[in-house]
Design a protein around this motif. Structure first.
Motif, PDB file in Angstrom:
ATOM      1  N   ASN A   9       0.827  -1.208   0.000  1.00  0.00           N
ATOM      2  CA  ASN A   9       0.000   0.000   0.000  1.00  0.00           C
ATOM      3  C   ASN A   9       0.864   1.262   0.000  1.00  0.00           C
ATOM      4  N   ASP A  15      -9.278   3.895  -3.537  1.00  0.00           N
ATOM      5  CA  ASP A  15     -10.713   3.764  -3.339  1.00  0.00           C
ATOM      6  C   ASP A  15     -11.374   3.263  -4.615  1.00  0.00           C
ATOM      7  N   ILE A  16     -12.324   2.355  -4.452  1.00  0.00           N
ATOM      8  CA  ILE A  16     -13.122   1.840  -5.569  1.00  0.00           C
ATOM      9  C   ILE A  16     -14.573   2.222  -5.319  1.00  0.00           C
ATOM     10  N   SER A  36     -16.388  -5.018  -8.569  1.00  0.00           N
ATOM     11  CA  SER A  36     -15.678  -4.236  -7.567  1.00  0.00           C
ATOM     12  C   SER A  36     -14.814  -5.136  -6.703  1.00  0.00           C
ATOM     13  N   VAL A  37     -15.343  -6.298  -6.340  1.00  0.00           N
ATOM     14  CA  VAL A  37     -14.581  -7.263  -5.542  1.00  0.00           C
ATOM     15  C   VAL A  37     -13.408  -7.800  -6.347  1.00  0.00           C
ATOM     16  N   ASP A  40     -10.798  -5.237  -6.465  1.00  0.00           N
ATOM     17  CA  ASP A  40     -10.177  -5.160  -5.137  1.00  0.00           C
ATOM     18  C   ASP A  40      -9.126  -6.257  -4.992  1.00  0.00           C
ATOM     19  N   ASP A  41      -9.496  -7.484  -5.384  1.00  0.00           N
ATOM     20  CA  ASP A  41      -8.556  -8.611  -5.298  1.00  0.00           C
ATOM     21  C   ASP A  41      -7.352  -8.386  -6.198  1.00  0.00           C
ATOM     22  N   GLY A  45      -6.157  -6.310  -2.428  1.00  0.00           N
ATOM     23  CA  GLY A  45      -7.007  -6.213  -1.258  1.00  0.00           C
ATOM     24  C   GLY A  45      -6.830  -4.936  -0.466  1.00  0.00           C
ATOM     25  N   PRO A  47      -7.595  -1.693  -1.604  1.00  0.00           N
ATOM     26  CA  PRO A  47      -8.597  -0.631  -1.823  1.00  0.00           C
ATOM     27  C   PRO A  47      -9.754  -0.683  -0.828  1.00  0.00           C
ATOM     28  N   GLN A  49     -13.756  -0.160  -0.713  1.00  0.00           N
ATOM     29  CA  GLN A  49     -14.886  -0.174  -1.639  1.00  0.00           C
ATOM     30  C   GLN A  49     -15.999   0.742  -1.134  1.00  0.00           C
TER      31      GLN A  49
END
Length: 228
Positions: A9, A15-16, A36-37, A40-41, A45, A47, A49
């Motif tokens: 990070n 941000d999503i 979105s998931v 994120d993946d 992991g 971000p 949501q």
């Protein structure tokens, strides 16, 4: 350029946001959540949501649109994104203060309007900016900016911009402007159909202050923890 997932990070917070329109289906909303998931993946992991719904967008989401948002009706291709031979009359509502949101209305008529906001009518030969007597300064400024953007986008139709004040329409319209405007919004039906934000019966849902208060009231805090 090949996309590479984040391994840490160090690049800062990510941000999503996925936005759900009021007319979207459950399947569309579900797919947006799934994508979105997946994103994120893919990004490791890290971000955060955010689920945004029309009319209840977060301040963070709205901050990305410094010139305001323009919401068009879905279900078909937008006439603003391709060359069309016939101009489609449309009515838009401008609402908000810092970053006004422009929303396309389903029907063109006084009953769809109120005197607390600003509205843009795309007619046959003109773009009309109608300012409700109780609208705020930022809505009026935003409407003028948006009207100029529309004029540029629809330059092939050579539309002229006309600004109208609530209650002074007849004095401000020329003969051809009057014919164009009243073919969509007859002045003789205005008083009986226009929604009022002042008077004996006040519809507070039309107030910007109440609108923003209602938006804040929908914010909820949840605590999530693993089962022991």
């Amino acid at each position: 350029m090949e996309s590479v997932p984040l391994k840490d990070n160090s690049q800062g917070c990510v941000d999503i946001h996925f936005w759900i329109g009021s007319g979207s289906s459950n399947d569309e909303a579900g797919v947006a959540a799934i994508k979105s998931v997946e994103l994120d993946d893919f990004l490791g992991g890290f971000p955060i949501q955010h689920r945004e719904t029309e009319g209840n967008e977060s301040k963070q989401f709205l901050s990305y649109f410094r010139s305001g948002m323009r919401l068009c009706n879905g279900g078909f291709e937008s006439g603003f994104n391709k060359v069309v031979d016939v101009l489609q009359p449309s009515l838009f509502q401008i609402k908000g203060k810092k970053r006004p949101i422009m929303s396309e209305l389903d029907t063109i008529g006084w009953s769809s309007m109120n005197n607390g906001d600003v509205f843009i009518l795309i007619g046959k030969n003109h773009i009309f900016i109608w300012t409700g007597k109780n609208s705020n300064h930022m809505e009026r400024v935003g409407a003028i900016r948006i009207a100029n953007e529309l004029k540029n986008e629809l330059s092939r139709f050579r539309l002229s911009i006309v600004i109208l004040d609530d209650g002074q329409e007849s004095d401000q319209l020329s003969a051809d402007e009057h014919a164009d405007f009243t073919s969509f919004l007859p002045l003789e039906t205005k008083d009986s159909e226009l929604q009022k934000t002042t008077g004996d019966k006040i519809d507070w849902s039309l107030s910007d202050e109440q609108y923003e208060k209602d938006e804040r009231s929908m914010v909820k805090l949840y605590r999530c923890k693993e089962r022991e």
